[in-house]
Every structure is written in C-alpha cells, then in structure tokens.
Design a protein around this motif. Structure first.
Motif, PDB file in Angstrom:
ATOM      1  N   PHE A 127       0.803  -1.217   0.000  1.00  0.00           N
ATOM      2  CA  PHE A 127       0.000   0.000   0.000  1.00  0.00           C
ATOM      3  C   PHE A 127       0.841   1.274   0.000  1.00  0.00           C
ATOM      4  O   PHE A 127       0.311   2.360   0.156  1.00  0.00           O
ATOM      5  CB  PHE A 127      -0.937   0.008   1.205  1.00  0.00           C
ATOM      6  N   THR A 128       2.145   1.114  -0.121  1.00  0.00           N
ATOM      7  CA  THR A 128       2.958   2.330  -0.141  1.00  0.00           C
ATOM      8  C   THR A 128       3.412   2.668  -1.565  1.00  0.00           C
ATOM      9  O   THR A 128       4.110   3.639  -1.776  1.00  0.00           O
ATOM     10  CB  THR A 128       4.205   2.168   0.753  1.00  0.00           C
ATOM     11  N   MET A 129       3.020   1.811  -2.500  1.00  0.00           N
ATOM     12  CA  MET A 129       3.475   2.045  -3.881  1.00  0.00           C
ATOM     13  C   MET A 129       2.396   2.740  -4.688  1.00  0.00           C
ATOM     14  O   MET A 129       1.596   2.109  -5.374  1.00  0.00           O
ATOM     15  CB  MET A 129       3.830   0.697  -4.527  1.00  0.00           C
ATOM     16  N   ILE A 130       2.359   4.037  -4.556  1.00  0.00           N
ATOM     17  CA  ILE A 130       1.299   4.799  -5.224  1.00  0.00           C
ATOM     18  C   ILE A 130       1.701   5.098  -6.671  1.00  0.00           C
ATOM     19  O   ILE A 130       2.757   5.682  -6.905  1.00  0.00           O
ATOM     20  CB  ILE A 130       1.098   6.163  -4.532  1.00  0.00           C
ATOM     21  N   PRO A 131       0.874   4.732  -7.631  1.00  0.00           N
ATOM     22  CA  PRO A 131       1.215   5.072  -9.024  1.00  0.00           C
ATOM     23  C   PRO A 131       1.008   6.576  -9.261  1.00  0.00           C
ATOM     24  O   PRO A 131       0.309   7.226  -8.482  1.00  0.00           O
ATOM     25  CB  PRO A 131       0.219   4.233  -9.836  1.00  0.00           C
ATOM     26  N   PRO A 132       1.578   7.105 -10.354  1.00  0.00           N
ATOM     27  CA  PRO A 132       1.437   8.543 -10.615  1.00  0.00           C
ATOM     28  C   PRO A 132      -0.032   8.970 -10.721  1.00  0.00           C
ATOM     29  O   PRO A 132      -0.388  10.093 -10.391  1.00  0.00           O
ATOM     30  CB  PRO A 132       2.144   8.745 -11.953  1.00  0.00           C
ATOM     31  N   GLU A 133      -0.905   8.035 -11.137  1.00  0.00           N
ATOM     32  CA  GLU A 133      -2.337   8.393 -11.299  1.00  0.00           C
ATOM     33  C   GLU A 133      -3.042   8.592  -9.955  1.00  0.00           C
ATOM     34  O   GLU A 133      -4.177   9.042  -9.922  1.00  0.00           O
ATOM     35  CB  GLU A 133      -3.083   7.297 -12.073  1.00  0.00           C
ATOM     36  N   GLY A 134      -2.398   8.192  -8.853  1.00  0.00           N
ATOM     37  CA  GLY A 134      -2.987   8.462  -7.546  1.00  0.00           C
ATOM     38  C   GLY A 134      -3.509   7.235  -6.812  1.00  0.00           C
ATOM     39  O   GLY A 134      -3.464   6.110  -7.315  1.00  0.00           O
ATOM     40  N   ILE A 135      -4.032   7.515  -5.616  1.00  0.00           N
ATOM     41  CA  ILE A 135      -4.475   6.450  -4.704  1.00  0.00           C
ATOM     42  C   ILE A 135      -5.639   5.644  -5.281  1.00  0.00           C
ATOM     43  O   ILE A 135      -5.728   4.437  -5.104  1.00  0.00           O
ATOM     44  CB  ILE A 135      -4.911   7.070  -3.360  1.00  0.00           C
ATOM     45  N   GLU A 136      -6.532   6.355  -5.979  1.00  0.00           N
ATOM     46  CA  GLU A 136      -7.713   5.670  -6.527  1.00  0.00           C
ATOM     47  C   GLU A 136      -7.288   4.565  -7.484  1.00  0.00           C
ATOM     48  O   GLU A 136      -7.834   3.469  -7.459  1.00  0.00           O
ATOM     49  CB  GLU A 136      -8.640   6.650  -7.258  1.00  0.00           C
ATOM     50  N   LYS A 137      -6.284   4.882  -8.294  1.00  0.00           N
ATOM     51  CA  LYS A 137      -5.798   3.882  -9.261  1.00  0.00           C
ATOM     52  C   LYS A 137      -5.188   2.695  -8.494  1.00  0.00           C
ATOM     53  O   LYS A 137      -5.386   1.532  -8.861  1.00  0.00           O
ATOM     54  CB  LYS A 137      -4.753   4.554 -10.171  1.00  0.00           C
TER      55      LYS A 137
END
Ligand SMILES: CCCCCCC/C=C/C(=O)SCCNC(=O)CCNC(=O)[C@H](O)C(C)(C)COP(=O)(O)OP(=O)(O)OC[C@H]1O[C@@H](n2cnc3c(N)ncnc32)[C@H](O)[C@@H]1OP(=O)(O)O
Length: 409
Positions: free
Chosen positions: A205-215
């Motif tokens: 849960f710490t690997m946030i993609p550039p598109e954001g948390i929702e993605k």
C-alpha cells in the motif's frame, strides 16, 4: 575462532543450516522422482561458471544452500564424519549437506542449476518474476516442487513472515496454474520458517502510481479478485499445511481449501476492522456457513485470534497435530492421499464444490468492491500509518519514510 573471522556467530550459522533444512525437508528429499530431474551435466557446469560471475554476494544462507547442493550433486549423500564441536564452520556446512538426506545427485544438480539461475536472473533482470529451467518455473518468493504426486507451493519470505508482496500474489497464481496442469494429484500450500503467512504485505500500500491512490485501490482490487478466483477455480484437491501463525488473507482463503492441517502452534487472525478493511477470500460467505454467524462475526469483525484448537472446533481446520511431530505426520498422511486415483479426487471436488461456484464468484466481486472503497478510507490510512509508526518508531530513517508525503498515509 573461525566463525568470528567470518564475521558471523555460531548461532547465525546454525540458524542458516536450519533454513536449508526447511527448504529441503528430508522426507521429500528422499523421494525425488525422475520426472523432476531435468538439468543436464552441461547446465550444471554452466551454472558453476555463472556463480563466479555474480556481482552481488547472495548472503550466507544462499551460499550454504549452494554448497550443500554442490556436494550432493557431485558426491551424493553426505558420507563424511561430522566435524568436531570446535570446527563451527565445518559443522554447519556438514549439517547443510547432511540435511539433503538421500536426495539423488540428479535432483541436487537440478536444484543447484535452478538456484544459480534464479540468482543470475535476479541480477540481470530485476523485474523478471519467474524463469524457467529445464521446463520448471522458478520463483522469487516461492519454492515449488513436485514429488510423489504432490506439488508443494512453499511461501518463501521467512524474514517477512511470508507476507504476500505483489510479486508473490502473481507468483502464487502462476504456480497454481502450473499445478493445475502438472502430473501431481494434490497441491499443498505451506510456509517456510516459523510463520505460515502474515497476510498482505503492508508495503503493497505504499506504492502509489502517478495516477494516484484511486488507481492503486482499483488495481489492488483487480489483483485480489483474480487471485481469489485462482483458488475458487483450482481443480485438484488443495491442501493447506499451516506450519505456524496465519494472518489476514492467508486465513480467509482457507475456506477455499479442501483440507487444512495445522500445527497446534498455529493461530488464525483476521484483524480487518483493526486495519480499517473488510473480509475477502469469500470468507464473508464461507465462514458463517462453517462456524455460524455469531462466531464468524467474532473472527471477521471483532478481530478474535483463534488458537489452532478453536479453529478446528469451528470447522476452519480439518485436524491439528503436535508441533513436534507435525511435519513427519502430515507428509506421511499426504503421501498416502496422493496415491489415490487422481480423477476420483478431481470429480469429488467438482461435484461437491461445483454447485457453489456461481455464488463464490459473486461474493468475490462484492468483497473486492467493498475493499476498494475501504482502502480509500481514513480508517484504513490511519491503521496503516499506525502499523509503520509502531514498527519503525525506533528507526529515524524509516519514520521519515512513513512521513514522506509521496507515500500513502
Ligand atoms: C495489492 C493487493 C492487496 C490485496 C489485499 C488483500 C487484503 C488482505 C488483508 C490482509 O491480509 S490484512 C493482514 C495484514 N497483515 C498484518 O496486519 C500483519 C502485520 N504484521 C504483524 O502484525 C507482525 O509482523 C506479526 C505478523 C504478528 C509478526 O510479529 P513478530 O514480532 O513475530 O515479527 P516482526 O518483527 O513484526 O516481523 C518480522 C518482519 O516481517 C515484517 N512483516 C511481518 N508481517 C508483515 C506484513 N504483513 N507486511 C509487511 N511486512 C511484514 C516486519 O515488518 C518485519 O520486517 P523487518 O522490520 O524485520 O524488516
């Protein structure tokens, strides 16, 4: 002393020898079948050369495995006297070699080639998730073997209590697909080390993609849905050998196994509400059916940790064994099951599980939808922040990681 010169304690070395034993349980070593022996002498020689070209030190645990497999492959089972008490290094090396029991030279050669190949591939291609050697898949986070009609999928991140990383989710799915097709009669999932599994790797849960948390939440829900589907659809008897405590998704999935055998040391904990999450693995449907809705509420909503005895009384576990004899008794039992006619077992599973499948598909979809929403909640963010803060409160650098705004908390 020799060990002091190497910079490692005798205790560390003994632990490493036990680690090698855990990877290659003597009972299975003694029964490697011809079908598993695929590496040629040429591949073995090439692996020896490649070993010398490794850029990174693979660590003492792996070096001991390599040493033991090399000795077994070239000289066969350990046939030299155990070194004296004061020769600590010699004794640990001897123990590693001796722990391979009667594993054949060919079997050791194949494991040696596989191990070296996985080290080489992890250096040359850090993104590669699995490689194939002599027609067998090799994994980063699992040890998969097929012996005596049993395919064993061993969760193999003991230093993280076998927490399921994204790579491990994908590798388990791949290993299940392979096991469904291979010659084995039954498939076993178990863990290396003292834990069966500590559930979802919280670092996922710490690997946030550039598109954001929702993605991230959407992708995670998709991954989980697919992962659980692999268990619902698995065609052969699937057996859990619960070698120690189990947490989270590794507990909920047990309802989709065909038999669950546990050491009496195991515990079963699904702290979902504590983590601001909700149940998955079809447990919201299967657990109340197994144990009644009141008991299921205690487990799935109120974070009640079950002992092995309680889990057995509630029907989640098939049978428990004393820890001291667990490995011996369970593999003996399973080797017996694996001799039964394969298609009888496949049909028995189809007939008993088939009528429920549509329901399980629907439950899986709903559970993943709820989780996608939960992962975006304040409850869940706070719970994850708490996990990291309590875990890392003594480490300034890691505390900084927790506070880094790029990370999802
Ligand atoms: C992307 C798809 C997502 C799908 C998600 C599906 C939904 C799943 C839900 C769940 O599974 S919820 C359950 C999640 N698991 C946990 O909450 C367990 C967290 N861990 C612990 O509480 C403790 O570590 C433990 C398991 C009780 C063991 O405690 P002990 O004191 O014996 O050992 P530790 O020193 O704590 O652990 C050693 C080492 O392992 C790391 N670790 C353990 N569990 C996890 C984990 N789940 N995720 C990540 N890392 C874990 C721990 O951090 C230690 O690491 P180091 O500090 O040594 O580096």
């Amino acid at each position: 002393m020799a060990t002091a010169l190497l910079g490692i304690s005798r205790w560390q070395l003994l632990r490493k020898a036990r680690f090698v034993q855990a990877l290659y349980p003597p009972r299975l070593q003694a029964h490697t079948t011809g079908a598993a022996m695929g590496a040629t002498q040429e591949q073995f020689e090439k692996a020896k050369e490649q070993l010398g070209l490794l850029k990174n030190d693979p660590g003492n645990e792996v070096k001991l495995q390599i040493y033991a497999l090399f000795k077994q492959a070239t000289q066969g089972p350990c046939n030299v006297p155990k070194p004296g008490m004061l020769d600590f290094v010699g004794k640990v090396k001897w123990e590693a070699w001796n722990s391979l029991g009667n594993l054949s030279k060919e079997g050791a050669r194949e494991k040696y080639v596989g191990l070296v190949s996985s080290l080489v591939s992890s250096e040359s291609s850090p993104q590669a998730e699995a490689v194939s050697v002599a027609g067998k898949q090799l994994y980063k986070t699992l040890q998969v073997t097929t012996e005596e009609n049993i395919t064993t999928i061993r969760l193999n991140r003991p230093e993280k209590k076998n927490a399921i990383s994204i790579v491990m989710y994908n590798e388990i799915m791949q290993a299940l697909e392979e096991a469904a097709k291979d010659e084995s009669t039954i498939t076993v999932i178990t863990g290396t080390g003292d834990y069966y599994c500590s559930g979802n790797d919280i670092n996922n849960f710490t690997m946030i993609p550039p598109e954001g948390i929702e993605k991230m939440a959407k992708d995670s829900a998709q991954l989980l849905k697919n992962f659980v589907l692999h268990f619902i659809d698995f065609p052969k008897p699937l057996i859990a050998v619960v070698n120690g405590p189990a947490v989270g998704v590794s507990v909920t999935l047990l309802g989709l196994f065909d038999a669950v055998y546990a050491t009496d040391r195991a515990t079963f904990h699904t702290p979902f509400s504590q983590l601001g999450q909700s149940p998955e693995g079809c447990s919201s449907y299967i657990f109340p059916k197994l144990m009644g809705s009141a008991k299921a509420t205690e487990v799935l909503s109120f974070n009640k940790k079950l002992t092995a005895r309680e889990a057995c009384d509630l029907g989640l576990v098939t049978e428990i064994f004393p820890d001291a004899s667990f490995q011996k008794e369970i593999w003996l039992r399973l080797r017996g099951c694996a001799k039964l006619p394969k298609m009888s077992l496949v049909y028995a599973k189809q007939l008993s599980r088939g009528p429920e499948k549509e329901k399980l598909y629907a439950v899986n979809i709903q559970e993943c939808e709820r989780l996608e929403e939960r992962w975006l909640s304040e409850d869940c963010r706070n719970a994850i922040a708490k996990f990291f803060t309590s875990l890392y409160s003594t480490s300034h650098s890691r505390l900084f990681l927790v506070l880094d705004p790029k990370i999802w908390i």
